[in-house]
Design a protein around this motif. Structure first.
Motif, PDB file in Angstrom:
ATOM      1  N   GLN A 106       7.883  -4.644  -2.239  1.00 49.00           N
ATOM      2  CA  GLN A 106       7.671  -3.204  -2.239  1.00 49.00           C
ATOM      3  C   GLN A 106       7.754  -2.671  -3.658  1.00 49.00           C
ATOM      4  OE1 GLN A 106      10.457  -1.870   0.821  1.00 49.00           O
ATOM      5  NE2 GLN A 106       8.815  -0.590   1.591  1.00 49.00           N
ATOM      6  N   SER A 107       6.749  -1.915  -4.040  1.00 52.43           N
ATOM      7  CA  SER A 107       6.800  -1.333  -5.376  1.00 52.43           C
ATOM      8  C   SER A 107       7.607  -0.053  -5.300  1.00 52.43           C
ATOM      9  CB  SER A 107       5.399  -1.018  -5.877  1.00 52.43           C
ATOM     10  OG  SER A 107       4.956   0.200  -5.338  1.00 52.43           O
TER      11      SER A 107
ATOM     12  N   ARG B  64       6.714   2.672  -6.596  1.00 52.04           N
ATOM     13  CA  ARG B  64       5.854   3.856  -6.708  1.00 52.04           C
ATOM     14  C   ARG B  64       5.776   4.587  -5.386  1.00 52.04           C
ATOM     15  NH1 ARG B  64       0.686   1.161  -9.397  1.00 52.04           N
ATOM     16  NH2 ARG B  64      -0.306   3.083  -8.720  1.00 52.04           N
ATOM     17  N   ASP B  65       5.894   5.889  -5.441  1.00 58.69           N
ATOM     18  CA  ASP B  65       5.862   6.610  -4.169  1.00 58.69           C
ATOM     19  C   ASP B  65       4.507   7.288  -3.939  1.00 58.69           C
ATOM     20  OD1 ASP B  65       6.207   8.374  -6.133  1.00 58.69           O
ATOM     21  OD2 ASP B  65       7.970   9.381  -5.304  1.00 58.69           O
ATOM     22  N   ASN B  66       3.627   7.233  -4.925  1.00 58.98           N
ATOM     23  CA  ASN B  66       2.307   7.783  -4.657  1.00 58.98           C
ATOM     24  C   ASN B  66       1.256   6.731  -4.995  1.00 58.98           C
ATOM     25  OD1 ASN B  66       0.275   9.460  -3.977  1.00 58.98           O
ATOM     26  ND2 ASN B  66       0.351  10.677  -5.850  1.00 58.98           N
ATOM     27  N   ASP B  67       1.029   5.873  -4.046  1.00 58.33           N
ATOM     28  CA  ASP B  67       0.190   4.719  -4.285  1.00 58.33           C
ATOM     29  C   ASP B  67      -1.188   4.980  -3.664  1.00 58.33           C
ATOM     30  OD1 ASP B  67      -1.045   2.275  -4.200  1.00 58.33           O
ATOM     31  OD2 ASP B  67       0.825   1.179  -3.848  1.00 58.33           O
TER      32      ASP B  67
ATOM     33  N   SER C 171      -2.279   2.437  -1.006  1.00 63.68           N
ATOM     34  CA  SER C 171      -1.562   2.623   0.252  1.00 63.68           C
ATOM     35  C   SER C 171      -2.159   3.796   1.031  1.00 63.68           C
ATOM     36  CB  SER C 171      -0.091   2.873  -0.056  1.00 63.68           C
ATOM     37  OG  SER C 171       0.592   3.208   1.103  1.00 63.68           O
ATOM     38  N   ARG C 172      -2.472   4.872   0.315  1.00 62.33           N
ATOM     39  CA  ARG C 172      -3.056   6.042   0.970  1.00 62.33           C
ATOM     40  C   ARG C 172      -4.426   5.692   1.549  1.00 62.33           C
ATOM     41  NH1 ARG C 172      -1.406  10.942   0.799  1.00 62.33           N
ATOM     42  NH2 ARG C 172      -0.047  10.553  -0.971  1.00 62.33           N
TER      43      ARG C 172
ATOM     44  N   ILE D 117      -5.518   2.811   2.494  1.00 64.83           N
ATOM     45  CA  ILE D 117      -5.371   1.938   3.670  1.00 64.83           C
ATOM     46  C   ILE D 117      -4.968   2.776   4.880  1.00 64.83           C
ATOM     47  CG2 ILE D 117      -4.038   0.040   4.678  1.00 64.83           C
ATOM     48  CD1 ILE D 117      -3.840  -1.161   1.887  1.00 64.83           C
ATOM     49  N   CYS D 118      -4.045   3.717   4.671  1.00 69.84           N
ATOM     50  CA  CYS D 118      -3.615   4.567   5.791  1.00 69.84           C
ATOM     51  C   CYS D 118      -4.800   5.349   6.359  1.00 69.84           C
ATOM     52  CB  CYS D 118      -2.541   5.550   5.335  1.00 69.84           C
ATOM     53  SG  CYS D 118      -0.957   4.770   5.091  1.00 69.84           S
ATOM     54  N   ILE D 119      -5.611   5.885   5.463  1.00 71.83           N
ATOM     55  CA  ILE D 119      -6.759   6.659   5.940  1.00 71.83           C
ATOM     56  C   ILE D 119      -7.717   5.746   6.709  1.00 71.83           C
ATOM     57  CG2 ILE D 119      -8.799   7.958   5.187  1.00 71.83           C
ATOM     58  CD1 ILE D 119      -7.029   9.055   2.909  1.00 71.83           C
TER      59      ILE D 119
ATOM     60  N   THR E 287     -12.270  10.512   0.009  1.00 69.65           N
ATOM     61  CA  THR E 287     -11.496   9.376  -0.494  1.00 69.65           C
ATOM     62  C   THR E 287     -12.428   8.474  -1.293  1.00 69.65           C
ATOM     63  OG1 THR E 287     -10.281   9.485   1.572  1.00 69.65           O
ATOM     64  CG2 THR E 287      -9.903   7.564   0.205  1.00 69.65           C
TER      65      THR E 287
ATOM     66  N   PHE F 114       1.592  -0.871   8.362  1.00 71.65           N
ATOM     67  CA  PHE F 114       1.025   0.478   8.348  1.00 71.65           C
ATOM     68  C   PHE F 114       1.104   1.131   9.730  1.00 71.65           C
ATOM     69  CE2 PHE F 114      -0.653  -1.651   4.673  1.00 71.65           C
ATOM     70  CZ  PHE F 114      -0.423  -0.703   3.689  1.00 71.65           C
TER      71      PHE F 114
ATOM     72  N   PHE G 264       4.383   2.542  10.009  1.00 68.00           N
ATOM     73  CA  PHE G 264       4.451   3.805   9.266  1.00 68.00           C
ATOM     74  C   PHE G 264       3.975   4.948  10.160  1.00 68.00           C
ATOM     75  CE2 PHE G 264       1.537   6.766   7.089  1.00 68.00           C
ATOM     76  CZ  PHE G 264       2.486   7.557   6.463  1.00 68.00           C
TER      77      PHE G 264
ATOM     78  N   TRP H  42      -1.057   8.731  13.337  1.00 67.47           N
ATOM     79  CA  TRP H  42      -2.272   8.716  12.502  1.00 67.47           C
ATOM     80  C   TRP H  42      -2.947  10.083  12.507  1.00 67.47           C
ATOM     81  CZ3 TRP H  42      -1.896   5.511   9.041  1.00 67.47           C
ATOM     82  CH2 TRP H  42      -1.771   4.132   9.198  1.00 67.47           C
TER      83      TRP H  42
ATOM     84  N   PHE I  44      -1.144  12.376  10.362  1.00 67.82           N
ATOM     85  CA  PHE I  44      -1.377  12.001   8.963  1.00 67.82           C
ATOM     86  C   PHE I  44      -2.780  12.429   8.507  1.00 67.82           C
ATOM     87  CE2 PHE I  44      -3.249   8.860   6.062  1.00 67.82           C
ATOM     88  CZ  PHE I  44      -2.397   9.003   4.979  1.00 67.82           C
ATOM     89  N   LEU I  45      -3.771  12.189   9.371  1.00 70.80           N
ATOM     90  CA  LEU I  45      -5.161  12.479   8.979  1.00 70.80           C
ATOM     91  C   LEU I  45      -5.437  13.976   8.878  1.00 70.80           C
ATOM     92  CD1 LEU I  45      -7.075   9.723  10.974  1.00 70.80           C
ATOM     93  CD2 LEU I  45      -6.812   9.890   8.503  1.00 70.80           C
TER      94      LEU I  45
ATOM     95  N   PHE J 233      -4.002  13.799   2.111  1.00 71.52           N
ATOM     96  CA  PHE J 233      -3.738  13.690   0.675  1.00 71.52           C
ATOM     97  C   PHE J 233      -2.427  14.355   0.281  1.00 71.52           C
ATOM     98  CE2 PHE J 233      -8.283  13.520   1.371  1.00 71.52           C
ATOM     99  CZ  PHE J 233      -8.521  12.237   0.901  1.00 71.52           C
TER     100      PHE J 233
ATOM    101  N   VAL K 131       3.035   8.497   1.710  1.00 68.30           N
ATOM    102  CA  VAL K 131       2.508   7.225   2.219  1.00 68.30           C
ATOM    103  C   VAL K 131       3.572   6.150   2.034  1.00 68.30           C
ATOM    104  CG1 VAL K 131       0.078   7.747   1.873  1.00 68.30           C
ATOM    105  CG2 VAL K 131       1.387   6.799  -0.015  1.00 68.30           C
TER     106      VAL K 131
ATOM    107  N   SER L 284       5.454   2.932   0.725  1.00 67.28           N
ATOM    108  CA  SER L 284       5.344   2.258  -0.572  1.00 67.28           C
ATOM    109  C   SER L 284       4.793   0.860  -0.327  1.00 67.28           C
ATOM    110  CB  SER L 284       6.699   2.221  -1.266  1.00 67.28           C
ATOM    111  OG  SER L 284       7.519   1.272  -0.656  1.00 67.28           O
ATOM    112  N   PHE L 285       3.717   0.597  -1.021  1.00 68.16           N
ATOM    113  CA  PHE L 285       3.063  -0.703  -0.862  1.00 68.16           C
ATOM    114  C   PHE L 285       3.380  -1.526  -2.094  1.00 68.16           C
ATOM    115  CE2 PHE L 285      -1.165  -3.044  -0.168  1.00 68.16           C
ATOM    116  CZ  PHE L 285      -0.580  -3.878   0.744  1.00 68.16           C
TER     117      PHE L 285
ATOM    118  N   THR M 155       2.340  -3.395  -5.763  1.00 59.44           N
ATOM    119  CA  THR M 155       1.402  -3.224  -6.875  1.00 59.44           C
ATOM    120  C   THR M 155       1.360  -4.497  -7.700  1.00 59.44           C
ATOM    121  OG1 THR M 155       3.217  -2.105  -7.936  1.00 59.44           O
ATOM    122  CG2 THR M 155       1.353  -0.744  -7.263  1.00 59.44           C
TER     123      THR M 155
END
Lengths: 175, 400
Positions: free
Chosen positions: A59-60, A62-65, A68-69, A71-73, A119, A158, A161, B257, B260-261, B265, B269, B271-272, B274
Motif C-alpha cells: 500500500q502506498s 498516497r491518498d489521492n491516487d 486507484s480512482r 480503477i474504481c470508476i 476520466t 476494490f 472498498f 459503487w 461513489f459514481l 472525483f 479512493v 490507497s493503491f 505505486t
C-alpha cells in the motif's frame, strides 16, 4: 538467508507495483514468510504490506491516487452494467472471462458515460486500450489472448472498498 | 357441497379455464383477497356463463366487496402451481402444540380404548404429513423468492433488495432453521424424534395388533420425515443463508459503487500501490557499490593523517604544571622583575614556549594575590616572545 523468491517478490511488489495473487509461487512464498515481509517493507521503505487470502500488494501512502480512482470508476461502471443485465457480479468477476468487445459495448452504452468521458484514461476506446495494458501490468487482470481477459483476485480489494462505502452510508443513516 | 355439477365437470371447467384460475390465484397470493376491480379486469374477456360458474361451483366466494378463492381450491391450486406465500414460522409452530397434545393423549390412552387410540394415531399421522409438506413447500418457496431477489427480475432498488433479504432471513429463514434444528431440544424436529422413538417401541410392544400396525406406519413416516427435515435444513444452511448473504454483499457492493459514481472525483479512493523507480538490483549495482565504498577508504586516510599530528605531541608535557612554577617562584622570592622571571622559566621548562603558556605562568601570582605583595616600579619593560612583544610594567614580587 532470504526466502527463495525474495528478489521476485521485491521486484513485483515494489518496482512493478503489482498484485501478487494466489497461484503464483511468489505469493505462496510471501504468505509463508508474511511476518518477515511485513517487517521488511515497513522497515526498509515505510510501506505496509496488505496480504489477504488470495492477493497481496504494497500500500502506498498516497491518498489521492489517480490509478486507484480510475480503477474504481471502471469497476463501478462495469458492476453497475453487469447488474443491469441481470448478471451475478461477484461470480462474473471471479470466474468469467471478459471479451474486450463486450466490455467496450457495456461502457459505450453506459448511463455513466459522462463520468467515463471525464476520466482521462477511460475517455475513449484507445485510451482504454492503454488502461487495460496497465491493469495487466499491475496484475488486476490476466490477458488470455488479444480478445479476452480475466480478473485476478486483486479485484476484490476494490469490491471491498465499495462495500465499505455502502456500510459507511448505512451507519450514517442509522446515526 | 357443489349442488350444480358433478366433481369431474368442475375439474374439467378448471382445466378449460386454467389461465383465468391461475391469474385469480396469483392475484389473491399477492393481495390476500381479489378486489372487485381486479376481478373485473381479469375477467374482462370471460363470458358471463363462465363467471357465474366460478361462483356456482364454489371456486370463489364473495366477502363483502372482495372475492376469495375457496380455501380447498386455493390449497389445490397452490399445489398445482407451486407458488405459495411462505408460511410464517409461527404458522408452523402450531404443529408443536398439536403434536405434543396428540402424543400425550396417545401415551395416556387407557387400556381397552383402542378405537380412540387408532383415531388419534391416524390424526397424528395426517398432522405430521401436513407439517412435512408445509415445511417442504416453505423452503422451496423461500428458495425461489431468494433466487428471484437475486436475479432482480422486479428491478428493485438496491436498498430495497437488502431490506427484502434481511426480512427473509430475520422472519422466515432463521426461525425456520431453528424449528428444523435437530440439535436443539426445543425444536419441532427433536419433538418428532421423540415421537419416532416412542412409535418404534410401541410398534413392537403394544398389546393390540391394529395399534401396532398404526404405530408401524407412523414410525415409517417419521423415519422418512427425519430425512426430509434434514434435507430441508441442509437447503437452508447450505443454499439459502449463503445465497442471502451473497445477495446482501452484492447489493452492498453495488450501492457502494453507485454512491461513489455519483461524485467519483471528490470521493476518497482506496490507497493503491505505486511504482518505485529506485533500482535496488541491476547491472550497475557492483560498480555503484565500489564507488560507494571508495568514499569510506578516503575518509579512513584523513583520519590517519590526523592521528599522526596528534602523536607528535606528548600530551603529558603539554599539560601545564602549575605547581612546579609556584614552588620554584616561592623558592626564589623575592623576585625583582616578575615578568622577566616568567619569560626565563617559560623558555627553561616548556618545549613549545607559547604566548598562552606565558600568560598562564604569569597568572600564578594574580590567582593567589593574597599570598604575594606586588610593587610596581612605574617603569615598563618589553618582554619578547615567539610572536609577540609585551610591554609590561616592572613588578617586584615578594611574600606577604
Amino acid at each position: 538467508m532470504y526466502p527463495e523468491y525474495h528478489r521476485e517478490i521485491t521486484e513485483s511488489l515494489l518496482m512493478d507495483a503489482r498484485f501478487l495473487v494466489e497461484g503464483e509461487p511468489e505469493f505462496t512464498c510471501l504468505r509463508e514468510h508474511l511476518d518477515f515481509y511485513q517487517q521488511f517493507f515497513e522497515a526498509s521503505f515505510g510501506l505496509s504490506l496488505l496480504c489477504q487470502s488470495d492477493y497481496a500488494f504494497l500500500q502506498s501512502a498516497r491518498d489521492n491516487d489517480t490509478l486507484s480512482r480510475d480503477i474504481c470508476i471502471f469497476l463501478g461502471v462495469l458492476c453497475y452494467e453487469m447488474d443491469r443485465e441481470g448478471k451475478n457480479i461477484m461470480e462474473e468477476l471471479s470466474f468469467s472471462t471478459f471479451a474486450y468487445e463486450d466490455v467496450e459495448r457495456l461502457l459505450e452504452l453506459s448511463s455513466f458515460r459522462e463520468v467515463l468521458e471525464a476520466t482521462k484514461s477511460l475517455r475513449d476506446s484507445s485510451s482504454r486500450r492503454n488502461f487495460y495494458h496497465l491493469l495487466a501490468r499491475r496484475r488486476l487482470i490476466d490477458k488470455i489472448d488479444d480478445e479476452a481477459f480475466r480478473f485476478t483476485p486483486g479485484h476484490k480489494y476494490f469490491l471491498e472498498f465499495a462495500r465499505g462505502v455502502a456500510q459507511g452510508i448505512g451507519r450514517e443513516e442509522e446515526e | 357441497m357443489i349442488l350444480k355439477a358433478d366433481p369431474d365437470k368442475v375439474l374439467r371447467f378448471i382445466s378449460e379455464n386454467f389461465e383465468l384460475v391461475r391469474a385469480l390465484y396469483l392475484a389473491q397470493l399477492a393481495g390476500n383477497v381479489i378486489s372487485r376491480e381486479q376481478f373485473n379486469a381479469l375477467t374482462k374477456h370471460t363470458g358471463d356463463i363462465s363467471i357465474n360458474r366460478l361462483f356456482e361451483y364454489k371456486l370463489l366466494t364473495e366477502q363483502y366487496d372482495d372475492i376469495r378463492l375457496n380455501e380447498p381450491v386455493r390449497a389445490f391450486l397452490a399445489f398445482l402451481i407451486s407458488e405459495f406465500r411462505p408460511l410464517l414460522p409461527s404458522e408452523l409452530e402450531k404443529y408443536r402444540t398439536s403434536f405434543s397434545q396428540l402424543f400425550n393423549a396417545i401415551r395416556e390412552c387407557p387400556e381397552g380404548e383402542q378405537p380412540i387410540l387408532l383415531e388419534e394415531l391416524e390424526t397424528l399421522y395426517d398432522e405430521v404429513q401436513r407439517f412435512l409438506e408445509n415445511v417442504e413447500n416453505n423452503t422451496g418457496q423461500l428458495l425461489r423468492e431468494t433466487q428471484q431477489l437475486k436475479a432482480n427480475k422486479d428491478k428493485m432498488e438496491y436498498g430495497e433488495r437488502i431490506r427484502r433479504a434481511r426480512h427473509l432471513i430475520e422472519y422466515y429463514i432463521a426461525p425456520l432453521n431453528s424449528i428444523l434444528n435437530l440439535q436443539h431440544s426445543e425444536s419441532i424436529a427433536s419433538l418428532l424424534g421423540e415421537l419416532s422413538a416412542y412409535a418404534n417401541r410401541e410398534r413392537l410392544g403394544h398389546s393390540y395388533q391394529q395399534a401396532r400396525d398404526r404405530f408401524g406406519q407412523l414410525h415409517e413416516l417419521l423415519r422418512g420425515g427425519n430425512d426430509r427435515i434434514l434435507r430441508q435444513s441442509r437447503i437452508l444452511s447450505r443454499e439459502l443463508l449463503p445465497l442471502i448473504e451473497r445477495l446482501q454483499t452484492e447489493s452492498e457492493i453495488l450501492s457502494g459503487w453507485i454512491f461513489f459514481l455519483e461524485r467519483p472525483f471528490r470521493h476518497e479512493v482506496p490507497s493503491f500501490t505505486t511504482r518505485s523507480y529506485r533500482n535496488f538490483f541491476g547491472s550497475s549495482t557492483g560498480a555503484n557499490l565500489a564507488l560507494f565504498m571508495e568514499q569510506f577508504e578516503q575518509r579512513a586516510e584523513v583520519v590517519l593523517l590526523q592521528e599522526e599530528d596528534i602523536t607528535a605531541v606528548d600530551r603529558h608535557e603539554v599539560l601545564f604544571d602549575r605547581q612546579h612554577y609556584v614552588v620554584s617562584l616561592q623558592e626564589q622570592l623575592p623576585v625583582d622583575d616578575f615578568f622577566g622571571w616568567c619569560r626565563e622559566h617559560l623558555y627553561q621548562n616548556e618545549q613549545l614556549p607559547s604566548t598562552e603558556r606565558f600568560l598562564k605562568i604569569c597568572s600564578i601570582v594574580f590567582e593567589d594575590s593574597e599570598q604575594y605583595n606586588a610593587e610596581f616600579t612605574g617603569r615598563r619593560i618589553a618582554i619578547e616572545l615567539e610572536d609577540f612583544i609585551f610591554q609590561v610594567p616592572e613588578v617586584r614580587v615578594s611574600l606577604k
